[in-house]
Design a protein around this motif. Sequence first.
Motif, PDB file in Angstrom:
ATOM      1  N   GLU A  65      15.109   7.447   4.960  1.00  0.00           N
ATOM      2  CA  GLU A  65      14.216   6.281   4.875  1.00  0.00           C
ATOM      3  C   GLU A  65      12.776   6.657   5.216  1.00  0.00           C
ATOM      4  O   GLU A  65      11.841   6.184   4.598  1.00  0.00           O
ATOM      5  CB  GLU A  65      14.708   5.174   5.828  1.00  0.00           C
ATOM      6  N   GLY A  66      12.619   7.514   6.234  1.00  0.00           N
ATOM      7  CA  GLY A  66      11.268   7.863   6.695  1.00  0.00           C
ATOM      8  C   GLY A  66      10.448   8.526   5.605  1.00  0.00           C
ATOM      9  O   GLY A  66       9.289   8.160   5.364  1.00  0.00           O
ATOM     10  N   ASN A  67      11.034   9.478   4.896  1.00  0.00           N
ATOM     11  CA  ASN A  67      10.283  10.160   3.835  1.00  0.00           C
ATOM     12  C   ASN A  67       9.987   9.208   2.677  1.00  0.00           C
ATOM     13  O   ASN A  67       8.922   9.255   2.078  1.00  0.00           O
ATOM     14  CB  ASN A  67      11.033  11.404   3.359  1.00  0.00           C
ATOM     15  N   TYR A  68      10.939   8.324   2.401  1.00  0.00           N
ATOM     16  CA  TYR A  68      10.743   7.318   1.351  1.00  0.00           C
ATOM     17  C   TYR A  68       9.508   6.470   1.657  1.00  0.00           C
ATOM     18  O   TYR A  68       8.632   6.279   0.824  1.00  0.00           O
ATOM     19  CB  TYR A  68      12.013   6.448   1.277  1.00  0.00           C
ATOM     20  N   TRP A  69       9.428   6.003   2.906  1.00  0.00           N
ATOM     21  CA  TRP A  69       8.305   5.121   3.257  1.00  0.00           C
ATOM     22  C   TRP A  69       6.996   5.900   3.344  1.00  0.00           C
ATOM     23  O   TRP A  69       5.940   5.397   2.951  1.00  0.00           O
ATOM     24  CB  TRP A  69       8.593   4.376   4.570  1.00  0.00           C
ATOM     25  N   MET A  70       7.065   7.117   3.866  1.00  0.00           N
ATOM     26  CA  MET A  70       5.797   7.871   4.003  1.00  0.00           C
ATOM     27  C   MET A  70       5.180   8.163   2.631  1.00  0.00           C
ATOM     28  O   MET A  70       3.969   8.098   2.464  1.00  0.00           O
ATOM     29  CB  MET A  70       6.021   9.159   4.795  1.00  0.00           C
ATOM     30  N   VAL A  71       6.022   8.463   1.648  1.00  0.00           N
ATOM     31  CA  VAL A  71       5.500   8.688   0.288  1.00  0.00           C
ATOM     32  C   VAL A  71       4.734   7.455  -0.184  1.00  0.00           C
ATOM     33  O   VAL A  71       3.637   7.550  -0.750  1.00  0.00           O
ATOM     34  CB  VAL A  71       6.649   9.045  -0.683  1.00  0.00           C
ATOM     35  N   ARG A  72       5.306   6.292   0.102  1.00  0.00           N
ATOM     36  CA  ARG A  72       4.642   5.061  -0.336  1.00  0.00           C
ATOM     37  C   ARG A  72       3.321   4.831   0.380  1.00  0.00           C
ATOM     38  O   ARG A  72       2.331   4.392  -0.200  1.00  0.00           O
ATOM     39  CB  ARG A  72       5.585   3.868  -0.151  1.00  0.00           C
ATOM     40  N   VAL A  73       3.272   5.157   1.673  1.00  0.00           N
ATOM     41  CA  VAL A  73       2.007   4.994   2.413  1.00  0.00           C
ATOM     42  C   VAL A  73       0.955   5.947   1.840  1.00  0.00           C
ATOM     43  O   VAL A  73      -0.207   5.568   1.627  1.00  0.00           O
ATOM     44  CB  VAL A  73       2.233   5.246   3.927  1.00  0.00           C
ATOM     45  N   TYR A  74       1.367   7.171   1.549  1.00  0.00           N
ATOM     46  CA  TYR A  74       0.408   8.135   0.964  1.00  0.00           C
ATOM     47  C   TYR A  74      -0.119   7.649  -0.380  1.00  0.00           C
ATOM     48  O   TYR A  74      -1.297   7.775  -0.679  1.00  0.00           O
ATOM     49  CB  TYR A  74       1.052   9.523   0.822  1.00  0.00           C
ATOM     50  N   ARG A  75       0.770   7.094  -1.181  1.00  0.00           N
ATOM     51  CA  ARG A  75       0.319   6.610  -2.495  1.00  0.00           C
ATOM     52  C   ARG A  75      -0.758   5.540  -2.319  1.00  0.00           C
ATOM     53  O   ARG A  75      -1.748   5.510  -3.028  1.00  0.00           O
ATOM     54  CB  ARG A  75       1.494   6.038  -3.288  1.00  0.00           C
ATOM     55  N   ARG A  76      -0.522   4.684  -1.331  1.00  0.00           N
ATOM     56  CA  ARG A  76      -1.482   3.604  -1.071  1.00  0.00           C
ATOM     57  C   ARG A  76      -2.830   4.197  -0.658  1.00  0.00           C
ATOM     58  O   ARG A  76      -3.871   3.817  -1.179  1.00  0.00           O
ATOM     59  CB  ARG A  76      -0.917   2.754   0.073  1.00  0.00           C
ATOM     60  N   ILE A  77      -2.785   5.150   0.252  1.00  0.00           N
ATOM     61  CA  ILE A  77      -4.040   5.755   0.733  1.00  0.00           C
ATOM     62  C   ILE A  77      -4.760   6.442  -0.429  1.00  0.00           C
ATOM     63  O   ILE A  77      -5.965   6.271  -0.629  1.00  0.00           O
ATOM     64  CB  ILE A  77      -3.750   6.758   1.881  1.00  0.00           C
ATOM     65  N   LEU A  78      -4.005   7.200  -1.221  1.00  0.00           N
ATOM     66  CA  LEU A  78      -4.634   7.976  -2.307  1.00  0.00           C
ATOM     67  C   LEU A  78      -5.106   7.084  -3.459  1.00  0.00           C
ATOM     68  O   LEU A  78      -5.901   7.519  -4.289  1.00  0.00           O
ATOM     69  CB  LEU A  78      -3.650   9.039  -2.819  1.00  0.00           C
ATOM     70  N   ALA A  79      -4.626   5.859  -3.503  1.00  0.00           N
ATOM     71  CA  ALA A  79      -5.094   4.923  -4.529  1.00  0.00           C
ATOM     72  C   ALA A  79      -6.272   4.091  -4.007  1.00  0.00           C
ATOM     73  O   ALA A  79      -6.705   3.146  -4.657  1.00  0.00           O
ATOM     74  CB  ALA A  79      -3.955   4.015  -4.971  1.00  0.00           C
ATOM     75  N   GLY A  80      -6.742   4.439  -2.800  1.00  0.00           N
ATOM     76  CA  GLY A  80      -7.896   3.738  -2.245  1.00  0.00           C
ATOM     77  C   GLY A  80      -7.541   2.375  -1.665  1.00  0.00           C
ATOM     78  O   GLY A  80      -8.410   1.535  -1.460  1.00  0.00           O
ATOM     79  N   GLN A  81      -6.248   2.152  -1.378  1.00  0.00           N
ATOM     80  CA  GLN A  81      -5.849   0.848  -0.846  1.00  0.00           C
ATOM     81  C   GLN A  81      -5.239   0.950   0.558  1.00  0.00           C
ATOM     82  O   GLN A  81      -4.531   0.056   1.004  1.00  0.00           O
ATOM     83  CB  GLN A  81      -4.854   0.189  -1.811  1.00  0.00           C
ATOM     84  N   GLY A  82      -5.496   2.086   1.206  1.00  0.00           N
ATOM     85  CA  GLY A  82      -4.926   2.282   2.536  1.00  0.00           C
ATOM     86  C   GLY A  82      -5.763   1.609   3.610  1.00  0.00           C
ATOM     87  O   GLY A  82      -6.894   1.188   3.370  1.00  0.00           O
ATOM     88  N   THR A  83      -5.180   1.513   4.803  1.00  0.00           N
ATOM     89  CA  THR A  83      -5.907   0.943   5.942  1.00  0.00           C
ATOM     90  C   THR A  83      -5.770   1.908   7.121  1.00  0.00           C
ATOM     91  O   THR A  83      -4.913   2.798   7.113  1.00  0.00           O
ATOM     92  CB  THR A  83      -5.292  -0.404   6.370  1.00  0.00           C
ATOM     93  N   GLN A  84      -6.594   1.686   8.146  1.00  0.00           N
ATOM     94  CA  GLN A  84      -6.493   2.531   9.349  1.00  0.00           C
ATOM     95  C   GLN A  84      -5.092   2.427   9.962  1.00  0.00           C
ATOM     96  O   GLN A  84      -4.579   3.402  10.494  1.00  0.00           O
ATOM     97  CB  GLN A  84      -7.518   2.067  10.376  1.00  0.00           C
ATOM     98  N   ALA A  85      -4.494   1.249   9.857  1.00  0.00           N
ATOM     99  CA  ALA A  85      -3.156   1.043  10.438  1.00  0.00           C
ATOM    100  C   ALA A  85      -2.130   1.959   9.766  1.00  0.00           C
ATOM    101  O   ALA A  85      -1.123   2.330  10.367  1.00  0.00           O
ATOM    102  CB  ALA A  85      -2.744  -0.418  10.295  1.00  0.00           C
ATOM    103  N   ASP A  86      -2.396   2.340   8.501  1.00  0.00           N
ATOM    104  CA  ASP A  86      -1.468   3.238   7.803  1.00  0.00           C
ATOM    105  C   ASP A  86      -1.359   4.588   8.517  1.00  0.00           C
ATOM    106  O   ASP A  86      -0.305   5.225   8.502  1.00  0.00           O
ATOM    107  CB  ASP A  86      -1.933   3.466   6.357  1.00  0.00           C
ATOM    108  N   LEU A  87      -2.463   5.016   9.126  1.00  0.00           N
ATOM    109  CA  LEU A  87      -2.421   6.315   9.810  1.00  0.00           C
ATOM    110  C   LEU A  87      -1.505   6.228  11.032  1.00  0.00           C
ATOM    111  O   LEU A  87      -0.748   7.165  11.314  1.00  0.00           O
ATOM    112  CB  LEU A  87      -3.839   6.762  10.211  1.00  0.00           C
ATOM    113  N   ASP A  88      -1.560   5.101  11.735  1.00  0.00           N
ATOM    114  CA  ASP A  88      -0.639   4.911  12.874  1.00  0.00           C
ATOM    115  C   ASP A  88       0.802   4.822  12.385  1.00  0.00           C
ATOM    116  O   ASP A  88       1.725   5.341  13.007  1.00  0.00           O
ATOM    117  CB  ASP A  88      -0.990   3.624  13.636  1.00  0.00           C
ATOM    118  N   THR A  89       0.976   4.160  11.233  1.00  0.00           N
ATOM    119  CA  THR A  89       2.338   4.036  10.670  1.00  0.00           C
ATOM    120  C   THR A  89       2.895   5.425  10.355  1.00  0.00           C
ATOM    121  O   THR A  89       4.066   5.712  10.627  1.00  0.00           O
ATOM    122  CB  THR A  89       2.306   3.182   9.384  1.00  0.00           C
ATOM    123  N   LEU A  90       2.028   6.291   9.794  1.00  0.00           N
ATOM    124  CA  LEU A  90       2.500   7.652   9.465  1.00  0.00           C
ATOM    125  C   LEU A  90       2.935   8.378  10.731  1.00  0.00           C
ATOM    126  O   LEU A  90       4.018   8.979  10.782  1.00  0.00           O
ATOM    127  CB  LEU A  90       1.384   8.446   8.766  1.00  0.00           C
TER     128      LEU A  90
END
Length: 438
Positions: free
Chosen positions: A358-383
């Motif tokens: 599950e962890g790798n599944y979710w981290m891939v999605r967070v990275y996609r969000r960041i790389l698409a310019g839609q990430g937030t600072q909270a995403d870094l804490d989530t990672l």
Amino acid sequence: MTTPRPETLAKLTPVLTKRWLSPDAWRLGTYEKLDGYAALRKALKAHPDDLIQLIKDSGLRGRGGAGFPTGLKWGFIPQGDGKPHYLVVNADEGEPGTCKDLPLMTHDPHSLVEGVIIASYAIRANRAYIYIRGEAVHAARRLRNAVQEAKAKGYLGKNILGSGFDLELVVHSGAGAYICGEETALLDSLEGFRGQPRLRPPFPATHGLYASPTVVNNVGTIASVPYIVLAGANWWKSMGTEKSAGPMIYSLSGRIANPGQYECGLGITLRELIELAGGMQPGHNLKFWTPGGSSTPLLTAEHLDVPLDFEGVAAAGSILGTTATQIFSDQDCPVYATYRWLEFYHHESCGKCTPCREGNYWMVRVYRRILAGQGTQADLDTLLDTCDNILGRSFCGLGDGATSPVTSSLKYFKQDYLDYIEGRTAPKLSDKQLVGAH
Ligand SMILES: Cc1cc2nc3c(=O)[nH]c(=O)nc-3n(C[C@H](O)[C@H](O)[C@H](O)COP(=O)(O)O)c2cc1C
Ligand code: SF4
């Protein structure tokens, strides 16, 4: 391209790679002319326990990533237990960036075959396997040919060279799963099951292949054995460092002039390796690198003089791993590189345990969000929080390894993440690639 200075060139120590450039190096005739099978003749005259002691004395440590002392591992095999013993060579070589076992098996397969025979004799195994990754068709062909040649010459089979020792060697092709490089998943796969790690203990030394005592060693580990038998433990220890003895094949890839395999004593630095490889590519400056594949925490230009041995790399906060140095420059993006590695871990996760699956599944999605310019600072804490829940809580090393590029890139290159989040770096992924990222 720059030319290495003579004092740096002198750091090359071709031992396992010494035959690679000889014409037809993979054929038995060439191998025999270049000392081939001389170590086997010598070994078969020795007591198996003395061979185990020799390997202990040499300080040889496993070349598969963890650096476990090889002689100690062989010594764990219970003797006189009445069970069959097995030697299994791990030729899966799946760690991203790693390319040392495949060229060895392609160019000098007999050195591995000879090592297998000596190691099997030492641990009293009459059956050995080389588990090679399925995609490595050319190397597998060379190995199978070497096994046939060795058999025809009496180096394999019944009563090897009149010693009374019998050995069957099977070359088994896997189906190309990274997890099958993990030794217990490899054993399951070899037995015909789906390759997933086993609970330990019991360890393979007592309950390995078919629940019998088994040694699993990397290709480089086993191929080192004939050299040690021929030239002795002290000669082996004369290379490398006190605790990390011997030569090591470093595979260099990325932004350097001459990528490839460079065999040097353990403890060489990346600065010296880059010099041997003709320098960085024109216009590129070192930004980050992996000392031993993508499962080892990234290092930076600050770490050019870290000794690349087990202790030196650990002191710098990383792991020597498979000595696959992947070199990235100021024109490469650590966020994107980490995302691509995570795609790999997510794809290769065997799914047995929740943190990794599950962890790798979710981290891939967070990275996609960041790389698409839609990430937030909270995403870094989530990672970081997700990594915290994977590292040390996964069933095997795949999960732990997946966190390495994430935590280390956030440690050294947080600004690169913020540049995506705050709009200073143009998005690398489009909205279309964002499916499932929220
Ligand atoms: C996910 C994963 C993949 C691995 N892949 C390999 C591999 O491809 N080759 C290898 O020799 N060891 C690999 N290992 C390490 C093996 O489990 C094992 O430690 C090694 O084969 C032991 O051999 P050595 O003592 O000679 O190093 C992997 C470990 C993990 C956790
Ligand atoms: S850590 Fe990943 S690869 Fe290892 S057992 Fe768990 S799910 Fe499988």
